[in-house]
Design a protein around this motif. Structure first.
Motif, PDB file in Angstrom:
ATOM      1  N   UNK A 291       0.890  -1.023  -0.034  1.00 22.11           N
ATOM      2  CA  UNK A 291       0.294   0.332  -0.039  1.00 22.11           C
ATOM      3  C   UNK A 291       1.061   1.477  -0.167  1.00 22.11           C
ATOM      4  N   UNK A 292       0.805   2.202  -0.916  1.00 19.42           N
ATOM      5  CA  UNK A 292       1.058   3.497  -1.231  1.00 19.42           C
ATOM      6  C   UNK A 292       0.624   4.261  -0.294  1.00 19.42           C
ATOM      7  N   UNK A 293       0.586   5.767  -0.690  1.00 18.17           N
ATOM      8  CA  UNK A 293      -0.099   6.885  -0.715  1.00 18.17           C
ATOM      9  C   UNK A 293      -1.452   6.970  -1.283  1.00 18.17           C
ATOM     10  N   UNK A 294      -2.374   7.679  -0.796  1.00 18.83           N
ATOM     11  CA  UNK A 294      -2.930   7.265  -1.493  1.00 18.83           C
ATOM     12  C   UNK A 294      -4.071   6.221  -2.497  1.00 18.83           C
ATOM     13  N   UNK A 295      -4.096   5.693  -1.386  1.00 21.69           N
ATOM     14  CA  UNK A 295      -4.915   4.645  -2.111  1.00 21.69           C
ATOM     15  C   UNK A 295      -3.909   3.276  -3.194  1.00 21.69           C
ATOM     16  N   UNK A 296      -3.322   4.064  -3.472  1.00 21.59           N
ATOM     17  CA  UNK A 296      -2.267   3.589  -5.143  1.00 21.59           C
ATOM     18  C   UNK A 296      -1.060   2.627  -4.554  1.00 21.59           C
ATOM     19  N   UNK A 297      -0.877   1.699  -5.402  1.00 13.03           N
ATOM     20  CA  UNK A 297      -0.481   0.194  -4.845  1.00 13.03           C
ATOM     21  C   UNK A 297       1.445   1.288  -4.986  1.00 13.03           C
ATOM     22  N   UNK A 298       2.351   0.127  -4.415  1.00 11.25           N
ATOM     23  CA  UNK A 298       3.657   0.573  -4.682  1.00 11.25           C
ATOM     24  C   UNK A 298       4.379  -0.215  -4.518  1.00 11.25           C
ATOM     25  N   UNK A 299       5.041  -0.773  -5.368  1.00  8.89           N
ATOM     26  CA  UNK A 299       5.995  -2.166  -6.096  1.00  8.89           C
ATOM     27  C   UNK A 299       7.314  -1.851  -5.175  1.00  8.89           C
ATOM     28  N   UNK A 300       7.785  -2.850  -4.917  1.00 12.17           N
ATOM     29  CA  UNK A 300       9.588  -3.399  -4.674  1.00 12.17           C
ATOM     30  C   UNK A 300       9.171  -4.485  -4.399  1.00 12.17           C
ATOM     31  N   UNK A 301      10.820  -4.439  -5.368  1.00 12.57           N
ATOM     32  CA  UNK A 301      11.397  -6.100  -5.931  1.00 12.57           C
ATOM     33  C   UNK A 301      12.054  -6.394  -4.829  1.00 12.57           C
ATOM     34  N   UNK A 302      11.901  -7.842  -5.050  1.00 18.04           N
ATOM     35  CA  UNK A 302      11.970  -9.006  -4.167  1.00 18.04           C
ATOM     36  C   UNK A 302      13.528 -10.117  -5.063  1.00 18.04           C
ATOM     37  N   UNK A 303      13.127  -9.415  -6.175  1.00 16.09           N
ATOM     38  CA  UNK A 303      14.008 -10.731  -6.924  1.00 16.09           C
ATOM     39  C   UNK A 303      14.782 -10.543  -7.895  1.00 16.09           C
ATOM     40  N   UNK A 304      15.748 -10.737  -8.477  1.00 18.22           N
ATOM     41  CA  UNK A 304      15.633 -10.566  -9.876  1.00 18.22           C
ATOM     42  C   UNK A 304      16.297 -12.327 -10.740  1.00 18.22           C
ATOM     43  N   UNK A 305      15.986 -12.719 -11.706  1.00 17.34           N
ATOM     44  CA  UNK A 305      16.099 -13.615 -12.913  1.00 17.34           C
ATOM     45  C   UNK A 305      17.119 -12.823 -14.015  1.00 17.34           C
ATOM     46  N   UNK A 306      18.086 -13.613 -14.709  1.00 19.46           N
ATOM     47  CA  UNK A 306      18.248 -13.648 -16.120  1.00 19.46           C
ATOM     48  C   UNK A 306      16.380 -14.928 -17.022  1.00 19.46           C
ATOM     49  N   UNK A 307      16.553 -14.151 -17.862  1.00 19.95           N
ATOM     50  CA  UNK A 307      14.948 -15.046 -18.268  1.00 19.95           C
ATOM     51  C   UNK A 307      15.463 -15.967 -19.125  1.00 19.95           C
ATOM     52  N   UNK A 308      16.939 -16.007 -19.520  1.00 15.97           N
ATOM     53  CA  UNK A 308      17.474 -16.878 -20.225  1.00 15.97           C
ATOM     54  C   UNK A 308      19.099 -16.891 -19.683  1.00 15.97           C
ATOM     55  N   UNK A 309      19.325 -17.932 -18.882  1.00 19.95           N
ATOM     56  CA  UNK A 309      21.144 -17.773 -18.807  1.00 19.95           C
ATOM     57  C   UNK A 309      21.448 -17.889 -19.570  1.00 19.95           C
ATOM     58  N   UNK A 310      22.886 -16.979 -19.775  1.00 19.87           N
ATOM     59  CA  UNK A 310      24.060 -17.182 -19.717  1.00 19.87           C
ATOM     60  C   UNK A 310      24.580 -18.567 -20.827  1.00 19.87           C
ATOM     61  N   UNK A 311      24.528 -19.330 -19.756  1.00 20.83           N
ATOM     62  CA  UNK A 311      25.761 -20.594 -19.925  1.00 20.83           C
ATOM     63  C   UNK A 311      24.418 -21.902 -20.001  1.00 20.83           C
ATOM     64  N   UNK A 312      23.673 -21.656 -19.891  1.00 20.30           N
ATOM     65  CA  UNK A 312      22.130 -22.703 -20.203  1.00 20.30           C
ATOM     66  C   UNK A 312      21.890 -23.496 -19.195  1.00 20.30           C
ATOM     67  N   UNK A 313      22.148 -23.280 -17.974  1.00 13.12           N
ATOM     68  CA  UNK A 313      22.280 -24.070 -17.028  1.00 13.12           C
ATOM     69  C   UNK A 313      20.930 -22.982 -15.557  1.00 13.12           C
ATOM     70  N   UNK A 314      20.748 -23.429 -15.196  1.00 12.70           N
ATOM     71  CA  UNK A 314      19.580 -22.350 -14.520  1.00 12.70           C
ATOM     72  C   UNK A 314      19.504 -20.642 -14.199  1.00 12.70           C
TER      73      UNK A 314
END
Length: 120
Positions: A77-100
């Motif tokens: 919840x943000x101010x004035x009934x707006x949502x506030x996005x908070x990053x929890x995790x980043x990951x590559x969609x396609x890894x460079x080396x073919x692993x997870x």
């Protein structure tokens, strides 16, 4: 709080040091331009959740500019009934080396069914 995931072009992570040792970490990503006020990529920033801020910042060193990444985030919840996005995790969609996929921070907890026998 609600959680969501999006796939976007990675632009960078940035650290801002504030007063009294407070640190602010932001993830910057590109989105489609609106065609009226911007051309190319629209640059958007999202704050990192405090408990994973250092991991989110460090993850930025793992990605190439414009690499497609997945951002897991919660909507608080943000101010004035707006949502506030908070990053929890980043990951590559396609890894460079073919692993997870490369990940930062802990995997968000999946919602588990109440009765394990009913799980698919």
């Amino acid at each position: 709080m609600a959680r969501s995931t999006m796939e976007v072009a990675f632009l960078g992570t940035q650290r801002f040091d504030g007063e009294a040792g407070q640190k602010y970490i932001k993830v910057f990503y590109g989105d489609e331009p609106d065609g009226k006020t911007e051309h190319g990529l629209s640059i958007i920033g999202m704050a990192a959740a405090d408990e994973v801020a250092d991991e989110i910042f460090a993850a930025g060193a793992q990605f190439e500019p414009l690499q497609l990444v997945r951002i897991h985030f919660e909507i608080a919840r943000g101010g004035q009934n707006k949502g506030k996005n908070l990053a929890l995790q980043l990951e590559a969609v396609k890894p460079r080396n073919g692993t997870e996929p490369t990940r930062s921070a802990s995997q968000p907890n999946p919602v588990k069914p109440a009765d394990p026998a009913k799980a698919n």
